[in-house]
Write a protein that holds these residues in place. Structure first.
Motif, PDB file in Angstrom:
ATOM      1  N   TYR A 129       0.833  -1.195   0.000  1.00 22.97           N
ATOM      2  CA  TYR A 129       0.000   0.000   0.000  1.00 22.97           C
ATOM      3  C   TYR A 129       0.869   1.247   0.000  1.00 22.97           C
ATOM      4  CZ  TYR A 129      -4.367  -2.457   0.984  1.00 22.97           C
ATOM      5  OH  TYR A 129      -5.474  -3.250   0.893  1.00 22.97           O
ATOM      6  N   ARG A 133       5.143   5.697  -1.717  1.00 22.22           N
ATOM      7  CA  ARG A 133       4.671   4.506  -2.405  1.00 22.22           C
ATOM      8  C   ARG A 133       5.418   3.280  -1.921  1.00 22.22           C
ATOM      9  NH1 ARG A 133       3.763   6.485  -8.710  1.00 22.22           N
ATOM     10  NH2 ARG A 133       1.949   7.805  -8.255  1.00 22.22           N
ATOM     11  N   GLY A 163      -3.638   3.392   0.731  1.00 21.47           N
ATOM     12  CA  GLY A 163      -4.337   3.105  -0.503  1.00 21.47           C
ATOM     13  C   GLY A 163      -3.440   2.377  -1.480  1.00 21.47           C
ATOM     14  N   GLN A 197      -2.440   3.172  -4.446  1.00 20.81           N
ATOM     15  CA  GLN A 197      -1.483   3.982  -5.195  1.00 20.81           C
ATOM     16  C   GLN A 197      -1.323   5.335  -4.517  1.00 20.81           C
ATOM     17  OE1 GLN A 197      -2.954   4.635  -9.138  1.00 20.81           O
ATOM     18  NE2 GLN A 197      -4.929   5.391  -8.480  1.00 20.81           N
ATOM     19  N   TYR A 211      -9.461  10.707  -2.271  1.00 18.36           N
ATOM     20  CA  TYR A 211     -10.337   9.637  -2.741  1.00 18.36           C
ATOM     21  C   TYR A 211      -9.568   8.407  -3.223  1.00 18.36           C
ATOM     22  CZ  TYR A 211      -9.481  12.167  -7.175  1.00 18.36           C
ATOM     23  OH  TYR A 211      -8.905  12.819  -8.237  1.00 18.36           O
ATOM     24  N   ASP A 212      -8.261   8.498  -3.337  1.00 20.89           N
ATOM     25  CA  ASP A 212      -7.441   7.354  -3.732  1.00 20.89           C
ATOM     26  C   ASP A 212      -7.071   6.469  -2.544  1.00 20.89           C
ATOM     27  OD1 ASP A 212      -5.566   8.926  -6.441  1.00 20.89           O
ATOM     28  OD2 ASP A 212      -7.336   7.627  -6.470  1.00 20.89           O
ATOM     29  N   TYR A 213      -7.468   6.860  -1.338  1.00 21.27           N
ATOM     30  CA  TYR A 213      -7.072   6.133  -0.132  1.00 21.27           C
ATOM     31  C   TYR A 213      -8.260   5.414   0.492  1.00 21.27           C
ATOM     32  CZ  TYR A 213      -2.708   8.501  -0.804  1.00 21.27           C
ATOM     33  OH  TYR A 213      -1.534   8.945  -1.357  1.00 21.27           O
ATOM     34  N   GLU A 214      -8.039   4.147   0.830  1.00 17.30           N
ATOM     35  CA  GLU A 214      -9.115   3.292   1.345  1.00 17.30           C
ATOM     36  C   GLU A 214      -9.282   3.372   2.854  1.00 17.30           C
ATOM     37  OE1 GLU A 214      -8.096  -0.279  -1.887  1.00 17.30           O
ATOM     38  OE2 GLU A 214      -8.551  -0.752   0.196  1.00 17.30           O
ATOM     39  N   TYR A 238      -4.635  12.888  -3.791  1.00 16.00           N
ATOM     40  CA  TYR A 238      -6.089  12.970  -3.729  1.00 16.00           C
ATOM     41  C   TYR A 238      -6.633  12.040  -2.654  1.00 16.00           C
ATOM     42  CZ  TYR A 238      -5.181  15.230  -8.140  1.00 16.00           C
ATOM     43  OH  TYR A 238      -4.692  16.065  -9.108  1.00 16.00           O
ATOM     44  N   SER A 281      -1.033   9.144  -4.146  1.00 14.29           N
ATOM     45  CA  SER A 281      -1.438  10.346  -4.869  1.00 14.29           C
ATOM     46  C   SER A 281      -1.727  11.436  -3.846  1.00 14.29           C
ATOM     47  CB  SER A 281      -2.674  10.077  -5.725  1.00 14.29           C
ATOM     48  OG  SER A 281      -3.847  10.129  -4.944  1.00 14.29           O
TER      49      SER A 281
END
Length: 122
Positions: free
Chosen positions: A32, A52, A99, A101, A107-110, A105, A103
């Motif tokens: 992750y 990353r 997340g 990937q 919204y890219d993270y879970e 943003y 980034s």
């Protein structure tokens, strides 16, 4: 159960340093991307730094570049944010996120932690 637990926040004087930690459990952090975001009162949540899992490339917001350092220890399932030369405008709740990937943003993270307060004031 997936959990991200931040620690290390507190009150620090301008020019001081803090080291935030984020301990992950319930999943393996190895694959992750990990990131830090922050939210100041009355403002939107903003990206601070990301790292990353591939090559451990790092990315920073312009406002913290050169002052903050993100790092990770996959063996300990922990990510860190070393914050130096702190300014009053760094005052915010800092959140750890994971997340697939890296980034800038949200919204890219879970997965998200509950946040830790950082206050920079004299």
């Amino acid at each position: 159960q997936v959990q991200l637990v931040e620690s290390g926040g507190g009150l620090v004087q301008p020019g001081g340093s803090l080291r935030l930690s984020c301990a992950a459990s319930g999943f393996t952090m190895d694959y992750y991307a990990m990131a830090w975001f922050r939210q100041a009162p009355g403002k939107d949540r903003e990206f601070v730094a990301a790292i990353r899992w591939v090559g451990q490339s790092t990315y920073y917001a312009d406002s913290v570049n050169g002052r903050f350092t993100i790092s990770r220890d996959n063996a300990l399932n922990t990510v860190y944010l070393q914050m130096n030369s702190l300014k009053p405008e760094d005052t915010a709740v800092y959140y750890c996120a994971a997340g697939p990937q890296g980034s800038k943003y949200d919204y890219d993270y879970e997965y998200w932690g509950q946040g830790t307060q950082v206050t920079v004031s004299s």
